[in-house]
Design a protein around this motif. Structure first.
Motif, PDB file in Angstrom:
ATOM      1  N   ALA A 101      -1.177   8.333  -5.887  1.00 24.05           N
ATOM      2  CA  ALA A 101      -1.266   6.954  -6.395  1.00 24.05           C
ATOM      3  C   ALA A 101      -1.255   6.879  -7.919  1.00 24.05           C
ATOM      4  O   ALA A 101      -0.551   6.061  -8.503  1.00 24.05           O
ATOM      5  CB  ALA A 101      -2.521   6.293  -5.843  1.00 24.05           C
ATOM      6  N   TYR A 102      -2.030   7.747  -8.577  1.00 22.20           N
ATOM      7  CA  TYR A 102      -2.132   7.596 -10.024  1.00 22.20           C
ATOM      8  C   TYR A 102      -0.812   7.910 -10.732  1.00 22.20           C
ATOM      9  O   TYR A 102      -0.510   7.359 -11.789  1.00 22.20           O
ATOM     10  CB  TYR A 102      -3.283   8.445 -10.578  1.00 22.20           C
ATOM     11  CG  TYR A 102      -2.994   9.916 -10.701  1.00 22.20           C
ATOM     12  CD1 TYR A 102      -2.530  10.436 -11.909  1.00 22.20           C
ATOM     13  CD2 TYR A 102      -3.176  10.786  -9.644  1.00 22.20           C
ATOM     14  CE1 TYR A 102      -2.252  11.785 -12.039  1.00 22.20           C
ATOM     15  CE2 TYR A 102      -2.909  12.127  -9.761  1.00 22.20           C
ATOM     16  CZ  TYR A 102      -2.449  12.624 -10.959  1.00 22.20           C
ATOM     17  OH  TYR A 102      -2.167  13.950 -11.090  1.00 22.20           O
TER      18      TYR A 102
ATOM     19  N   THR B 118       1.392   4.902 -10.546  1.00 26.97           N
ATOM     20  CA  THR B 118       1.005   3.979 -11.611  1.00 26.97           C
ATOM     21  C   THR B 118       1.618   4.427 -12.931  1.00 26.97           C
ATOM     22  O   THR B 118       2.161   3.626 -13.692  1.00 26.97           O
ATOM     23  CB  THR B 118      -0.520   3.915 -11.745  1.00 26.97           C
ATOM     24  OG1 THR B 118      -1.081   3.656 -10.456  1.00 26.97           O
ATOM     25  CG2 THR B 118      -0.937   2.817 -12.704  1.00 26.97           C
TER      26      THR B 118
ATOM     27  N   TYR C  66      -0.977   4.530  -1.540  1.00 25.98           N
ATOM     28  CA  TYR C  66      -2.155   4.727  -0.698  1.00 25.98           C
ATOM     29  C   TYR C  66      -1.784   5.332   0.642  1.00 25.98           C
ATOM     30  O   TYR C  66      -2.519   6.119   1.203  1.00 25.98           O
ATOM     31  CB  TYR C  66      -2.879   3.401  -0.466  1.00 25.98           C
ATOM     32  CG  TYR C  66      -3.628   2.928  -1.676  1.00 25.98           C
ATOM     33  CD1 TYR C  66      -4.379   3.824  -2.428  1.00 25.98           C
ATOM     34  CD2 TYR C  66      -3.601   1.610  -2.070  1.00 25.98           C
ATOM     35  CE1 TYR C  66      -5.064   3.401  -3.537  1.00 25.98           C
ATOM     36  CE2 TYR C  66      -4.289   1.182  -3.184  1.00 25.98           C
ATOM     37  CZ  TYR C  66      -5.021   2.081  -3.917  1.00 25.98           C
ATOM     38  OH  TYR C  66      -5.698   1.666  -5.013  1.00 25.98           O
ATOM     39  N   TYR C  67      -0.651   4.910   1.176  1.00 27.10           N
ATOM     40  CA  TYR C  67      -0.190   5.487   2.431  1.00 27.10           C
ATOM     41  C   TYR C  67       1.087   6.267   2.157  1.00 27.10           C
ATOM     42  O   TYR C  67       1.910   5.857   1.342  1.00 27.10           O
ATOM     43  CB  TYR C  67       0.133   4.397   3.454  1.00 27.10           C
ATOM     44  CG  TYR C  67      -0.997   3.463   3.792  1.00 27.10           C
ATOM     45  CD1 TYR C  67      -2.321   3.898   3.787  1.00 27.10           C
ATOM     46  CD2 TYR C  67      -0.732   2.138   4.147  1.00 27.10           C
ATOM     47  CE1 TYR C  67      -3.348   3.031   4.112  1.00 27.10           C
ATOM     48  CE2 TYR C  67      -1.755   1.268   4.473  1.00 27.10           C
ATOM     49  CZ  TYR C  67      -3.063   1.717   4.448  1.00 27.10           C
ATOM     50  OH  TYR C  67      -4.066   0.856   4.762  1.00 27.10           O
TER      51      TYR C  67
ATOM     52  N   ARG D  95      -0.665  -2.968  -9.659  1.00 29.34           N
ATOM     53  CA  ARG D  95      -0.877  -3.900  -8.561  1.00 29.34           C
ATOM     54  C   ARG D  95      -2.188  -4.655  -8.705  1.00 29.34           C
ATOM     55  O   ARG D  95      -3.079  -4.265  -9.460  1.00 29.34           O
ATOM     56  CB  ARG D  95      -0.882  -3.168  -7.225  1.00 29.34           C
ATOM     57  CG  ARG D  95      -2.093  -2.295  -7.033  1.00 29.34           C
ATOM     58  CD  ARG D  95      -2.180  -1.783  -5.613  1.00 29.34           C
ATOM     59  NE  ARG D  95      -2.479  -2.878  -4.677  1.00 29.34           N
ATOM     60  CZ  ARG D  95      -2.473  -2.732  -3.364  1.00 29.34           C
ATOM     61  NH1 ARG D  95      -2.166  -1.573  -2.833  1.00 29.34           N
ATOM     62  NH2 ARG D  95      -2.777  -3.745  -2.589  1.00 29.34           N
TER      63      ARG D  95
ATOM     64  N   THR E 218      -1.820  -1.268 -17.568  1.00 27.51           N
ATOM     65  CA  THR E 218      -1.294   0.065 -17.269  1.00 27.51           C
ATOM     66  C   THR E 218       0.135   0.210 -17.799  1.00 27.51           C
ATOM     67  O   THR E 218       0.732   1.257 -17.630  1.00 27.51           O
ATOM     68  CB  THR E 218      -1.285   0.356 -15.749  1.00 27.51           C
ATOM     69  OG1 THR E 218      -0.376  -0.563 -15.132  1.00 27.51           O
ATOM     70  CG2 THR E 218      -2.658   0.192 -15.152  1.00 27.51           C
TER      71      THR E 218
ATOM     72  N   ASN F  31       0.819  -1.211   0.000  1.00 27.28           N
ATOM     73  CA  ASN F  31       0.000   0.000   0.000  1.00 27.28           C
ATOM     74  C   ASN F  31       0.854   1.263   0.000  1.00 27.28           C
ATOM     75  O   ASN F  31       0.459   2.280  -0.563  1.00 27.28           O
ATOM     76  CB  ASN F  31      -0.960   0.000   1.190  1.00 27.28           C
ATOM     77  CG  ASN F  31      -2.098  -0.983   0.974  1.00 27.28           C
ATOM     78  OD1 ASN F  31      -2.371  -1.371  -0.160  1.00 27.28           O
ATOM     79  ND2 ASN F  31      -2.749  -1.387   2.043  1.00 27.28           N
TER      80      ASN F  31
ATOM     81  N   GLY G  37      -7.399   0.361 -17.258  1.00 25.85           N
ATOM     82  CA  GLY G  37      -5.966   0.421 -16.991  1.00 25.85           C
ATOM     83  C   GLY G  37      -5.185   1.163 -18.062  1.00 25.85           C
ATOM     84  O   GLY G  37      -4.068   1.599 -17.841  1.00 25.85           O
TER      85      GLY G  37
ATOM     86  N   HIS H  83      -4.921   6.060 -18.848  1.00 23.02           N
ATOM     87  CA  HIS H  83      -3.954   7.149 -18.660  1.00 23.02           C
ATOM     88  C   HIS H  83      -2.987   7.275 -19.832  1.00 23.02           C
ATOM     89  O   HIS H  83      -2.178   8.190 -19.873  1.00 23.02           O
ATOM     90  CB  HIS H  83      -3.224   7.013 -17.317  1.00 23.02           C
ATOM     91  CG  HIS H  83      -2.292   5.856 -17.240  1.00 23.02           C
ATOM     92  ND1 HIS H  83      -2.738   4.572 -17.076  1.00 23.02           N
ATOM     93  CD2 HIS H  83      -0.949   5.783 -17.295  1.00 23.02           C
ATOM     94  CE1 HIS H  83      -1.695   3.755 -17.031  1.00 23.02           C
ATOM     95  NE2 HIS H  83      -0.600   4.471 -17.162  1.00 23.02           N
TER      96      HIS H  83
END
Lengths: 337, 297, 253
Positions: free
Chosen positions: C71-72, C75, C51-52, C81, C167, C46, C101, C104
Motif C-alpha cells: 500500500a505505501y 501511495t 489493501y487487497y 485516497r 501525499t 481497496n 501525508g 514519505h
C-alpha cells in the motif's frame, strides 16, 4: 503576568538543575544515591517502552529480556574480553537493537493481545537462553565481577560517581527521544497507533516504522542494561524476567503513557515508592497493586494527566507546562474523555 | 521399556498438564468473549482457588480435614463466588484500552498474590494425593492415579460446560449476551449478571484445575504467575474467545511442553513451548480454531 | 493510457465482489464510479490502494503494473485516497494529520533527525508551509491546530481530502466525499473538486449523490453486482436502459 511565569519557570528549572547536579552531595547516604541511580536506569527503559507502546502502539513486552541482552552483552564483553564500559555501552545498544528487530518482526503479522503474548513469549525464550547457555552466560549464577568504568584514569567506582554517567545518559536519552518524536518519524509512529490502515494509505511504510520502534526501544533497553551491568557489577537472569517488564510498564503508565515527562515521573516515583513501602513489609506489594488499580481506573493518563487536571483547575503554571497551542489541544482531549 | 511406551507415557503427562492449561485457558477465553476483557489476574485467581479448596483438605482451617471431593466442591464454589465479586472491579476495566486492562488486572493479581503471602506465608507445601501414590501400570505404561483423575475430571468439566452452554436456557442467554451486549439487553438478558456468571464459571474451572493439580505440583502463592501466563498463551494459541480453541490450545501447549521436556531438553521446555506459540501465530494469526478475518477497510 | 484497470477480479471465499472489470482513466479527468450498494465500488478502491491483492487481472498506472505493490508504495507511486467512514488520526491536530501525508517525502532519516535538528526543523518548516496551502485550498486552515476529530463532520471530510492531497498524488480516490454533507457543504465540495482538478490531479470518485456526480464527472462507469454495466458521459448514462434497470431494483432511488 507573562514575565512572572518566565521568572518562576527559570527559578524552578535552576533549582531542579542544581539539585540534579549536586544530588550525591545532598543525599543522606550512599543507598539513596543507589536508589536514584536505579531510577535513572528505569527512566531509560521507560522512555524506550513509551516510544514503542505509548507512541507507536507496539506492545514490546520483551523489554525486560532486552534489558538483559544489553546487560549480558556489556557484562560478557567486560569479563571475557576486558572491554571497557565506553565500548560496551554502544555495543549493548547495537546487540539489543538487533534482537529487538527480531522481536518486532511478528508485529507485521499480529496485533494487540496477540502481539502481547508473542513478545512475552520471545522474552521468555531470551530469558531461558540466558539461564541455559551456561558456557556463555554463566547460567543461573549469572556474571559477576564486572568492572566499573574508568574515565581517563579517574575511576568511577562508587554510586556517587556513577550517578553522573547515568544523569548524562538519561538527559541525552530524553532529548533524543523528544527529537525523534517531534518530527515526521514521531508522526508516522502515532499515525500507525491511531489508524494502521489509514497510515498505509498516507504513504507511511508501516512495516519499517513498526520495526524501527522496536529497534529504538530495544536499543534503550540495551543502554539501560550496560549501565546496570557496570553499576551493579553482578547480573543474573532472574533480574530480567517478565516481572521486570511489568515493573517498567507499570511505572510508564503511572507516569503517563504517551508522555515523555510521564516516563521521568514514573521512573522516579516507583522505585522510590517501593523503598518507602518497605516499612510495611508484606503489605508492600498489596498497596502497590491497589495503587496501580486506582491509577488505571481513575487516572488512566497517569500522574502527568493528574498534574494537568490540577493545573487546569487552579491555573498554576508548572515548569513542564506545554506550549500554548499544545495546551489547547490537550484540553480538548480531556473534555473528549 | 521401549520408546513407544515412553512416548505414550510422556504424551499422557502432556495431556494431563495440558488439561490444566485448558481449564485456565477457558477462563481467559470465556471472559474475553463475554466482556472483552483480557484478565491477567486469572493466574492469581487460579492460585486463590487452589488454596480455597486445599486448605479444607489439609487441615489448615481449624484443623478440619474434609474429604478431597468435598474440599474440591467447596473450593470451586468459593472461587466462583470470588469471580462474581470481581465482576464489579472488571466492569469499568473492560471499557478501557488493552494496555490499561492489562495493567489493571495485573494490579489485581499483585493484590491477590500478596494477600495470599500474608495469610498463608510465602512458603508452599506439598499436598498428599487422595489416591495411591504409586503409579499404576496399564499395558506397560506407568501413570500416576492423580494424573488420570486430573485428565478425567477436566474432560468431564469441559463436556459439562459445552452441554450447559448449548442446551440450558441460562447457557444460551450467556452466549447471546457474549455475542452482542446491546441486542441481548434489549431482549431482556441481564448482561452484567451474565458476565458475573461467566467470571464465576471461569474462576470455578480455575479452582478445579488447581485443586486437581495440587498433589502433582507444589502449592504456593507464586504458583499462579507461570500457569497464568501459559494458560493465556494457550488461549491465544487456540484463538482467544473460542471455547474449543481454549481446550485445543491448552492440550497442544501441554503436549509440546511434555515432549520437548522428555525428548529435546528439559531446561528449554518453557522456551520451546512459547516458541511454538509464536510460530503458530505467525502462520495463523488468529490461532488454531480462530477464524481468519479479512480486515475491513 | 494513464490508469488502466484490466479484467480485475476480486473474490472473498465464495463471494465474487468484483468480476472482470476493466476501466480506463484519462489524465486530468474526473471519473465517476457509481452503482447500487454492494456493487463493488469500494472493493475496487481497496484493490487500487493496495489493501487487497486482486484475485485476477491487473492494474497498470503510467505504464507500470502496480497491483502487486504494498500500500505505501502505491501511495508513493502517486495514488491517494479518502475513506468512506472518516479515518483521521484521532490523537493529532488537523495540521499533523496533513503532515503525516508528507512524511514519505522526508529526506531526513533517523540519524539526521537526531544529529542535525536544524536541518530537520528546516524541512519541517517547508512541510508546514505546504500543508497550510492544502488546508487553505480546502478552506480548513483556521482549524490547523485543533484536534482533527473535534471538527464538525463536513470539515473533517475536507481535512481528509487535504491529507490525501498532501501525499502529492497524481490521482486521488474519493470514497463518498459528499456522504453526510448538507446541500451548501456539497456545493462547496463541488467547487473544491473543480479546484483540485485544475491543479492537474486526476479524480476517481465514488459517490451516491447523483446531482454531484452528473454535474462534475467527465466520464462515469456504472457497476452492478461486481460487473461493469455501462460507461460514458453523464447524459449517456442517465438514458441507458440497463442503468435505469439496475437502479430501479434499488427501492430508495
Amino acid at each position: 503576568m507573562r514575565k512572572k511565569t518566565i521568572i518562576i519557570r527559570a527559578l524552578l528549572f535552576g533549582g531542579a538543575a542544581l539539585i540534579l547536579l549536586f544530588f550525591p552531595y545532598i543525599a543522606q547516604n550512599r543507598y539513596q544515591v543507589h536508589i536514584i541511580n536505579m531510577a535513572g536506569i528505569y527512566i531509560i527503559l521507560s522512555l524506550g517502552l513509551n516510544l514503542a507502546m505509548g507512541y507507536a502502539g507496539q506492545f514490546n513486552l520483551a523489554m525486560g529480556a532486552l534489558w538483559g541482552v544489553g546487560a549480558y552483552t556489556a557484562g560478557l564483553l567486560n569479563t571475557r574480553l576486558g572491554l571497557p564500559f565506553w565500548i560496551n555501552l554502544p555495543a549493548a545498544m547495537i546487540v539489543a537493537g538487533l534482537i529487538g528487530a527480531i522481536v518486532g518482526l511478528p508485529s507485521l503479522k499480529v496485533r494487540s493481545h496477540y502481539l502481547a503474548i508473542v513478545t512475552i513469549g520471545l522474552g521468555e525464550v531470551i530469558n531461558i537462553i540466558l539461564i541455559n547457555e551456561e558456557k556463555l552466560t554463566g547460567g543461573a549464577l549469572g556474571v559477576s565481577r564486572i568492572k566499573m568504568p574508568n574515565f581517563f584514569g579517574f575511576p568511577i567506582n562508587t554510586d556517587e560517581r556513577f550517578y553522573y554517567i547515568i544523569l548524562v545518559v538519561v538527559i541525552l536519552g530524553f532529548l533524543v527521544t523528544r527529537q525523534i518524536l517531534k518530527h515526521h518519524i514521531g508522526r508516522s509512529f502515532r499515525a500507525i497507533r491511531d489508524d494502521y490502515q489509514a497510515a498505509k494509505a498516507m504513504g507511511v511504510n508501516t512495516a519499517y516504522y513498526q520495526i524501527l520502534a522496536f529497534i529504538i526501544s530495544a536499543a534503550y533497553a540495551g543502554a539501560a542494561g550496560a549501565l546496570f551491568a557496570h553499576l551493579n557489577t553482578y547480573i543474573s537472569p532472574d533480574i530480567f524476567e517478565f516481572k521486570s517488564t511489568l515493573f517498567v510498564m507499570t511505572m510508564t503508565m503511572v507516569g503517563g503513557m504517551g508522555s515523555l515527562a510521564g516516563s521521568v515521573v514514573g521512573g522516579l516515583t516507583l522505585p522510590i515508592l517501593q523503598e518507602y513501602l518497605r516499612v510495611i513489609k508484606d503489605w508492600q506489594l498489596v498497596v502497590y497493586g491497589i495503587s496501580i488499580m486506582i491509577v488505571v481506573l481513575f487516572v488512566p493518563g497517569g500522574v502527568i494527566e493528574l498534574t494537568r487536571r490540577m493545573r487546569n483547575s487552579r491555573k498554576i503554571h508548572w515548569p513542564w507546562s506545554p506550549k500554548p497551542e499544545e495546551e489547547k489541544l490537550e484540553e480538548t482531549n480531556v473534555s473528549e474523555n | 521399556m521401549n520408546t513407544t511406551s515412553i512416548f505414550i507415557q510422556t504424551l499422557i503427562g502432556g495431556i494431563g498438564i495440558g488439561s490444566l492449561y485448558a481449564l485456565i485457558a477457558l477462563g481467559y477465553s470465556m471472559v474475553y468473549r463475554s466482556m472483552g476483557l483480557v484478565n491477567f489476574a486469572h493466574g492469581s485467581i487460579y492460585m486463590v482457588g487452589t488454596y480455597l479448596g486445599i486448605i479444607w483438605y489439609t487441615g489448615l482451617v481449624l484443623g478440619l480435614h474434609v474429604s478431597y471431593p468435598v474440599a474440591f466442591i467447596i473450593g470451586v464454589l468459593l472461587n466462583g463466588l470470588l469471580g462474581v465479586l470481581l465482576e464489579r472491579i472488571f466492569r469499568p476495566l473492560a471499557k478501557l484500552d488493552l494496555m490499561f486492562m492489562l495493567l489493571g488486572t495485573i494490579g489485581l493479581g499483585f493484590v491477590l498474590d500478596n494477600l495470599a503471602v500474608i495469610i498463608f506465608g510465602a512458603e508452599g507445601f506439598a499436598v498428599r494425593s487422595p489416591l495411591p501414590n504409586a503409579p499404576i501400570n496399564i499395558a506397560g505404561i506407568l501413570v500416576l492415579p492423580q494424573m488420570l483423575l486430573l485428565i478425567c475430571v477436566s474432560a468431564l468439566l469441559m463436556v459439562g460446560l459445552q452441554v450447559f452452554l448449548s442446551t440450558t436456557k441460562t447457557g444460551k442467554a450467556m452466549r447471546a449476551s457474549a455475542m452482542d451486549h446491546d441486542i441481548a439487553s434489549a431482549m431482556g438478558i441481564p448482561v452484567n449478571r451474565m458476565n458475573a456468571l461467566t467470571l464465576a464459571i471461569g474462576s470455578g474451572l480455575a479452582a478445579a484445575a488447581g485443586i486437581l493439580a495440587a498433589p502433582i505440583v507444589y502449592v504456593n502463592p507464586a504458583m499462579g504467575a507461570a500457569v497464568g501466563l501459559k494458560g493465556f498463551a494457550a488461549a491465544i494459541l487456540g484463538g482467544l474467545g473460542s471455547i474449543p480453541g481454549a481446550i485445543a490450545g491448552g492440550l497442544v501447549f501441554g503436549v509440546v511442553e511434555a515432549i520437548s521436556a522428555g525428548f529435546i531438553s528439559s531446561s528449554y521446555t518453557k522456551g520451546i513451548a512459547f516458541f511454538v506459540v509464536v510460530i503458530v501465530l505467525m502462520l495463523k494469526p488468529s490461532g488454531i480454531v480462530g477464524e481468519t478475518v479479512i480486515e475491513k477497510v | 493510457m494513464f490508469l488502466k484497470i484490466e479484467n480485475l477480479k476480486m473474490q472473498f471465499g465464495g463471494l465474487i465482489a468484483v468480476n472482470d472489470v476493466s476501466i480506463n482513466v484519462e489524465k486530468g479527468e474526473i471519473h465517476g464510479l457509481i452503482g447500487p450498494n454492494g456493487s463493488g465500488k469500494t472493493t475496487i478502491f481497496n484493490v487500487l490502494s493496495g489493501y487487497y491483492k486482486p484475485s485476477g487481472g491487473k492494474i497498470v498506472f503510467d505504464g507500470k503494473t502496480i497491483s502487486n505493490l504494498p500500500a505505501y508504495q502505491i501511495t508513493a507511486a502517486g495514488f491517494a485516497r479518502t475513506f468512506q467512514n472518516l479515518r483521521l488520526f484521532s490523537s493529532m491536530t488537523v495540521l499533523d494529520n496533513v503532515l503525516v501525508g508528507m512524511g514519505h517525502h522526508a529526506k531526513t532519516g533517523l540519524w539526521k533527525t537526531i544529529l542535525n535538528p536544524v536541518a530537520v526543523q528546516r524541512e519541517e518548516n517547508i512541510f508546514i508551509e505546504k500543508a497550510m496551502n492544502f488546508l487553505n485550498l480546502l478552506e480548513v486552515a483556521d482549524f490547523a491546530n485543533e484536534l482533527a476529530t473535534s471538527l464538525p463532520y463536513g470539515s473533517q471530510r475536507r481535512v481528509e481530502i487535504a491529507r490525501a492531497l498532501a501525499t502529492d498524488p497524481q490521482i486521488i480516490l474519493l470514497d463518498e466525499p459528499a456522504a453526510g454533507l448538507n446541500e451548501i457543504e456539497t456545493e462547496k465540495l463541488r467547487e473544491i473538486l473543480m479546484k483540485i482538478q485544475n491543479t492537474g490531479v486526476t479524480i476517481l470518485l465514488v459517490e451516491h449523490d447523483m446531482k454531484l456526480v452528473m454535474g462534475i464527472c467527465d466520464v462515469i462507469t456504472v457497476l452492478d453486482y461486481g460487473k461493469k454495466i455501462a460507461e460514458g458521459t453523464g447524459a449517456a448514462i442517465s438514458n441507458d436502459p440497463v442503468v435505469i434497470e439496475a437502479y430501479l431494483g434499488q427501492e430508495d432511488l
